[in-house]
Design a protein around this motif. Structure first.
Motif, PDB file in Angstrom:
ATOM      1  N   ALA A 145       4.536   6.795   0.666  1.00  9.52           N
ATOM      2  CA  ALA A 145       4.152   6.585   2.065  1.00  9.52           C
ATOM      3  C   ALA A 145       2.913   7.402   2.415  1.00  9.52           C
ATOM      4  CB  ALA A 145       5.306   6.954   2.992  1.00  9.52           C
ATOM      5  N   LEU A 146       2.824   8.625   1.895  1.00 11.92           N
ATOM      6  CA  LEU A 146       1.625   9.440   2.093  1.00 11.92           C
ATOM      7  C   LEU A 146       0.409   8.731   1.503  1.00 11.92           C
ATOM      8  CD1 LEU A 146       0.020  12.043   2.704  1.00 11.92           C
ATOM      9  CD2 LEU A 146       0.867  12.945   0.518  1.00 11.92           C
ATOM     10  N   SER A 147       0.555   8.269   0.284  1.00 14.49           N
ATOM     11  CA  SER A 147      -0.528   7.547  -0.383  1.00 14.49           C
ATOM     12  C   SER A 147      -0.915   6.297   0.399  1.00 14.49           C
ATOM     13  CB  SER A 147      -0.097   7.167  -1.801  1.00 14.49           C
ATOM     14  OG  SER A 147      -0.991   6.266  -2.390  1.00 14.49           O
ATOM     15  N   ALA A 148       0.079   5.541   0.865  1.00  9.01           N
ATOM     16  CA  ALA A 148      -0.200   4.312   1.609  1.00  9.01           C
ATOM     17  C   ALA A 148      -0.932   4.612   2.916  1.00  9.01           C
ATOM     18  CB  ALA A 148       1.100   3.568   1.890  1.00  9.01           C
ATOM     19  N   GLY A 149      -0.542   5.701   3.601  1.00  8.26           N
ATOM     20  CA  GLY A 149      -1.216   6.070   4.832  1.00  8.26           C
ATOM     21  C   GLY A 149      -2.686   6.386   4.601  1.00  8.26           C
ATOM     22  N   ILE A 150      -2.975   7.069   3.491  1.00 12.66           N
ATOM     23  CA  ILE A 150      -4.365   7.381   3.143  1.00 12.66           C
ATOM     24  C   ILE A 150      -5.140   6.099   2.853  1.00 12.66           C
ATOM     25  CG2 ILE A 150      -5.836   8.496   1.420  1.00 12.66           C
ATOM     26  CD1 ILE A 150      -3.612  10.608   1.102  1.00 12.66           C
ATOM     27  N   LEU A 151      -4.563   5.240   2.027  1.00  9.61           N
ATOM     28  CA  LEU A 151      -5.247   4.006   1.637  1.00  9.61           C
ATOM     29  C   LEU A 151      -5.478   3.087   2.836  1.00  9.61           C
ATOM     30  CD1 LEU A 151      -3.371   3.306  -1.716  1.00  9.61           C
ATOM     31  CD2 LEU A 151      -5.761   3.979  -1.467  1.00  9.61           C
ATOM     32  N   ASN A 152      -4.485   2.943   3.688  1.00 12.74           N
ATOM     33  CA  ASN A 152      -4.639   2.073   4.854  1.00 12.74           C
ATOM     34  C   ASN A 152      -5.709   2.598   5.804  1.00 12.74           C
ATOM     35  OD1 ASN A 152      -2.659   0.273   4.020  1.00 12.74           O
ATOM     36  ND2 ASN A 152      -1.019   1.366   5.065  1.00 12.74           N
ATOM     37  N   THR A 153      -5.808   3.913   5.946  1.00 11.01           N
ATOM     38  CA  THR A 153      -6.838   4.492   6.807  1.00 11.01           C
ATOM     39  C   THR A 153      -8.231   4.173   6.288  1.00 11.01           C
ATOM     40  OG1 THR A 153      -5.337   6.287   7.431  1.00 11.01           O
ATOM     41  CG2 THR A 153      -7.671   6.647   7.833  1.00 11.01           C
ATOM     42  N   PHE A 154      -8.350   4.056   4.961  1.00  7.95           N
ATOM     43  CA  PHE A 154      -9.623   3.698   4.348  1.00  7.95           C
ATOM     44  C   PHE A 154      -9.763   2.182   4.162  1.00  7.95           C
ATOM     45  CE2 PHE A 154      -9.736   8.156   3.632  1.00  7.95           C
ATOM     46  CZ  PHE A 154     -11.046   8.495   3.383  1.00  7.95           C
ATOM     47  N   SER A 155      -8.943   1.422   4.905  1.00 10.00           N
ATOM     48  CA  SER A 155      -8.972  -0.053   4.890  1.00 10.00           C
ATOM     49  C   SER A 155      -8.712  -0.618   3.499  1.00 10.00           C
ATOM     50  CB  SER A 155     -10.321  -0.573   5.428  1.00 10.00           C
ATOM     51  OG  SER A 155     -10.517  -0.159   6.754  1.00 10.00           O
ATOM     52  N   SER A 156      -7.930   0.096   2.710  1.00 14.34           N
ATOM     53  CA  SER A 156      -7.503  -0.403   1.397  1.00 14.34           C
ATOM     54  C   SER A 156      -6.039  -0.809   1.524  1.00 14.34           C
ATOM     55  CB  SER A 156      -7.677   0.695   0.334  1.00 14.34           C
ATOM     56  OG  SER A 156      -7.227   0.241  -0.929  1.00 14.34           O
ATOM     57  N   LYS A 158      -4.367  -3.735   0.171  1.00 17.57           N
ATOM     58  CA  LYS A 158      -3.678  -4.568  -0.812  1.00 17.57           C
ATOM     59  C   LYS A 158      -2.747  -3.775  -1.723  1.00 17.57           C
ATOM     60  CE  LYS A 158      -7.155  -8.261  -0.978  1.00 17.57           C
ATOM     61  NZ  LYS A 158      -8.101  -9.015  -1.823  1.00 17.57           N
ATOM     62  N   THR A 159      -3.208  -2.621  -2.197  1.00 13.14           N
ATOM     63  CA  THR A 159      -2.376  -1.838  -3.123  1.00 13.14           C
ATOM     64  C   THR A 159      -1.066  -1.399  -2.482  1.00 13.14           C
ATOM     65  OG1 THR A 159      -4.293  -1.085  -4.398  1.00 13.14           O
ATOM     66  CG2 THR A 159      -2.286   0.242  -4.544  1.00 13.14           C
ATOM     67  N   PRO A 160      -1.075  -0.783  -1.281  1.00 14.51           N
ATOM     68  CA  PRO A 160       0.203  -0.422  -0.659  1.00 14.51           C
ATOM     69  C   PRO A 160       1.097  -1.628  -0.387  1.00 14.51           C
ATOM     70  CG  PRO A 160      -1.611   0.719   0.417  1.00 14.51           C
ATOM     71  CD  PRO A 160      -2.226  -0.306  -0.483  1.00 14.51           C
ATOM     72  N   ALA A 161       0.479  -2.764  -0.027  1.00 16.56           N
ATOM     73  CA  ALA A 161       1.276  -3.954   0.285  1.00 16.56           C
ATOM     74  C   ALA A 161       1.929  -4.538  -0.964  1.00 16.56           C
ATOM     75  CB  ALA A 161       0.407  -5.005   0.962  1.00 16.56           C
ATOM     76  N   PHE A 162       1.255  -4.402  -2.117  1.00 16.00           N
ATOM     77  CA  PHE A 162       1.801  -4.953  -3.364  1.00 16.00           C
ATOM     78  C   PHE A 162       2.830  -4.022  -4.002  1.00 16.00           C
ATOM     79  CE2 PHE A 162       1.712  -5.470  -8.010  1.00 16.00           C
ATOM     80  CZ  PHE A 162       2.014  -6.820  -8.115  1.00 16.00           C
ATOM     81  N   THR A 163       2.759  -2.743  -3.708  1.00 17.23           N
ATOM     82  CA  THR A 163       3.598  -1.748  -4.380  1.00 17.23           C
ATOM     83  C   THR A 163       5.097  -2.085  -4.373  1.00 17.23           C
ATOM     84  OG1 THR A 163       1.986   0.002  -3.948  1.00 17.23           O
ATOM     85  CG2 THR A 163       4.240   0.693  -4.393  1.00 17.23           C
ATOM     86  N   PRO A 164       5.693  -2.562  -3.255  1.00 18.51           N
ATOM     87  CA  PRO A 164       7.132  -2.859  -3.269  1.00 18.51           C
ATOM     88  C   PRO A 164       7.533  -3.906  -4.304  1.00 18.51           C
ATOM     89  CG  PRO A 164       6.336  -2.731  -1.024  1.00 18.51           C
ATOM     90  CD  PRO A 164       5.128  -2.711  -1.896  1.00 18.51           C
ATOM     91  N   VAL A 165       6.590  -4.748  -4.734  1.00 15.28           N
ATOM     92  CA  VAL A 165       6.904  -5.741  -5.770  1.00 15.28           C
ATOM     93  C   VAL A 165       7.407  -5.041  -7.024  1.00 15.28           C
ATOM     94  CG1 VAL A 165       5.926  -7.532  -7.274  1.00 15.28           C
ATOM     95  CG2 VAL A 165       5.240  -7.410  -4.873  1.00 15.28           C
ATOM     96  N   LEU A 166       6.821  -3.902  -7.330  1.00 11.98           N
ATOM     97  CA  LEU A 166       7.175  -3.174  -8.552  1.00 11.98           C
ATOM     98  C   LEU A 166       8.618  -2.675  -8.503  1.00 11.98           C
ATOM     99  CD1 LEU A 166       3.854  -1.165  -8.956  1.00 11.98           C
ATOM    100  CD2 LEU A 166       4.519  -3.275 -10.122  1.00 11.98           C
ATOM    101  N   LEU A 167       9.059  -2.251  -7.321  1.00 10.41           N
ATOM    102  CA  LEU A 167      10.458  -1.826  -7.184  1.00 10.41           C
ATOM    103  C   LEU A 167      11.396  -2.978  -7.500  1.00 10.41           C
ATOM    104  CD1 LEU A 167      12.717   0.130  -6.249  1.00 10.41           C
ATOM    105  CD2 LEU A 167      12.331  -0.719  -3.924  1.00 10.41           C
TER     106      LEU A 167
END
Length: 519
Positions: A145-156, A158-167
């Motif tokens: 969630a920390l990583s996703a918050g950083i990425l989303n703030t930088f308008s990135s 796709k990676t956080p949105a795809f991550t749950p697929v791996l689970l």
């Protein structure tokens, strides 16, 4: 950056997550049905998920993203990176302690969330065993969630949105490959969840590296004191206190539902969960996607001190939400039986399970729009770093939801729980809308009444067509899988075509919802 394109991009990634999650649920339904062992896993998995939403995707994200985005806008990359380092160090220590306590306290946690299982020692012991396996997932998902918050703030996005697929893929792999070698086989799901947390965290590291924002962790006392003294960390912690209360209210409501369902006999917890999985398709694809896109953009507009643009951005989110959510709610309500029969009625999942899950899903459909509107309206308060108002509303909603439970569960059993959840969400979203207008953050743009009237016409045409095409639900229980799959596919496509064609005829165009924001 086109916000509509970004939202649909996140929705596409979320769709992959929900599809793989649905495959997992179908596999679970076929293998374990909706009885003792499945109830045990769902209850065990719900415990770390409670804390995940409390620490990770809930209170932490609500407090971290506005402050982090402000740092990026006003203080430069160096101070922004230092804030990420300090937050990561503090978060890591807290999570480690909480994880150890959770593993040791598993029996008490299970009793607190599903006391009805205590009547069956085998069921209770199995739930405790899987809770101890899955609880460390909290450590990984909070850092994700920390990583996703950083990425989303930088308008990135796709990676956080795809991550749950791996689970989901890890859990599917464990169910297929590991289950034959562990006893009982259902514990393979728990091990798959734990592995999924590690894989998800590793997947986000390259994306953080590309933007130069990999947080550095330090457990040294001097570094932790420095982190605790950081002004940004202090602000995040202060925002987290009311946010934790607000998020915990929603999670307490969920745990109360699990507690009540655990006393309604074998299957009740599972029926609600399968209905919840289908409800999460539109909830995540629309609500979560819009919430993720809106929060950083609203923070930027708030920092720019432009109330008009802030209000227009919220108005855009609300209109787009209603445009896409209302047909999803009508579709789930009308087609609940056919959808559940087509997807789940295989193996150990019986026709009775279909009917019981159907009633839970129909009840959920009444509140779907409210559930998604919360995800759009709440960021308006978070962007202003006003968390107290949503918290007060959430506490009031908890009381209202439990009153709904008292009135509905005696008559509708497990479906009363999902109905109360949906109605409570509608109350919550209505109050958020009232107060965000009262505090002057949002003023509706012209044309709302005509827009809603056009939506109503489209929904009536679509709903009538779906009802006519689908026929009696009982007929779906005796059909073979392939004919059901073909029929439900063309019915859904026909309903969508009728809805959007009617809106197009009345002058509504998707291009009108394109909105641009700075990256």
């Amino acid at each position: 950056m086109n916000l509509l394109t970004a939202a649909f991009s996140i929705s596409a990634m979320t769709f992959l997550s929900r599809i793989t999650g649905l495959v997992l649920n179908v596999l679970m339904a076929n293998t374990f049905g909706a009885g003792l062992v499945q109830d045990a896993f769902i209850a065990a998995w719900r415990i770390p998920n409670f804390f995940r939403r409390l620490f990770a995707e809930g209170a932490f994200s609500q407090a971290f993203v506005p402050v982090f985005a402000e740092y990026r806008t006003k203080r430069g990359i160096a101070e922004t990176h230092l804030l990420a380092d300090h937050v990561a160090s503090m978060l890591g220590v807290i999570l480690f302690v909480v994880t150890v306590i959770g593993v040791l306290a598993a029996p008490w946690l299970v009793y607190a969330t599903a006391s009805g299982f205590a009547a069956n020692p085998e069921k209770f012991a199995l739930t405790v065993q899987m809770t101890r396996i899955t609880f460390p997932y909290l450590f990984f998902i909070s850092l994700i969630a920390l990583s996703a918050g950083i990425l989303n703030t930088f308008s990135s996005f796709k990676t956080p949105a795809f991550t749950p697929v791996l689970l989901n893929l890890c859990m599917i792999g464990a169910a297929v490959l590991l289950a034959p070698y562990v006893s009982p086989p259902v514990t393979a799901l728990a091990w798959g969840a734990l592995l999924g947390g590690l894989v998800q965290l590793a997947f986000q590291i390259p994306a953080l590296k590309r933007i130069g924002m990999i947080p550095s962790f330090s457990w040294r006392p001097t570094k932790l004191r420095e982190a605790r003294a950081d002004e940004g960390v202090s602000r995040i912690l202060k925002l987290m206190l009311p946010a934790t209360l607000g998020v915990s209210v929603a999670q307490i409501s969920l745990l109360i539902n699990t507690q009540v369902a655990s006393n309604l006999g074998d299957g009740a917890v599972s029926w609600i969960t399968y209905a919840d999985r289908l409800m999460e398709f539109p909830s995540a694809m629309l609500g979560v996607a819009l919430g993720i896109v809106l929060l950083p953009s609203l923070v930027k507009e708030s920092n720019a001190a432009d109330p008009a643009q802030f209000s227009k951005l919220l108005d855009w989110g609300l209109r787009l939400t209603l445009l896409l959510t209302l047909p999803a709610a009508v579709g789930l309500g009308v087609l609940a039986g056919p959808i559940i029969s087509t997807i789940f009625q295989h193996g150990a999942f019986t026709p009775n399970d279909v009917l019981m899950t159907r009633s839970a899903l129909i009840a959920y459909a009444f509140g779907l729009t409210g559930i998604i509107l919360i995800k759009v309206l709440a960021p308006g308060f978070y962007a202003k770093q006003n968390i107290k108002t949503p918290v007060k509303i959430a506490v009031f909603t908890l009381v209202i939801t439990q009153l709904f439970n008292l009135a509905s569960v005696p008559y509708f059993r497990h479906a009363g729980l999902t109905l109360s959840t949906g109605l409570g969400a509608c109350v919550n979203s209505a109050l958020l809308l009232y107060f965000i207008r009262k505090q002057g953050f949002y003023q509706p743009e012209p044309g709302w009444w005509l827009f809603q009237f056009k939506l109503l016409i489209g929904l009536c045409l679509m709903g009538g067509a779906l009802w006519w095409f689908s026929g009696a639900d009982v007929a779906w229980l005796t059909m073979h899988t392939l004919p059901k799959a073909i029929k439900i596919t063309w019915i859904v496509l026909a309903g969508a075509a009728i809805y959007f064609a009617s809106l197009w005829t009345m002058g509504i165009r998707f291009k009108d919802f394109s909105r641009w924001a700075s990256s």
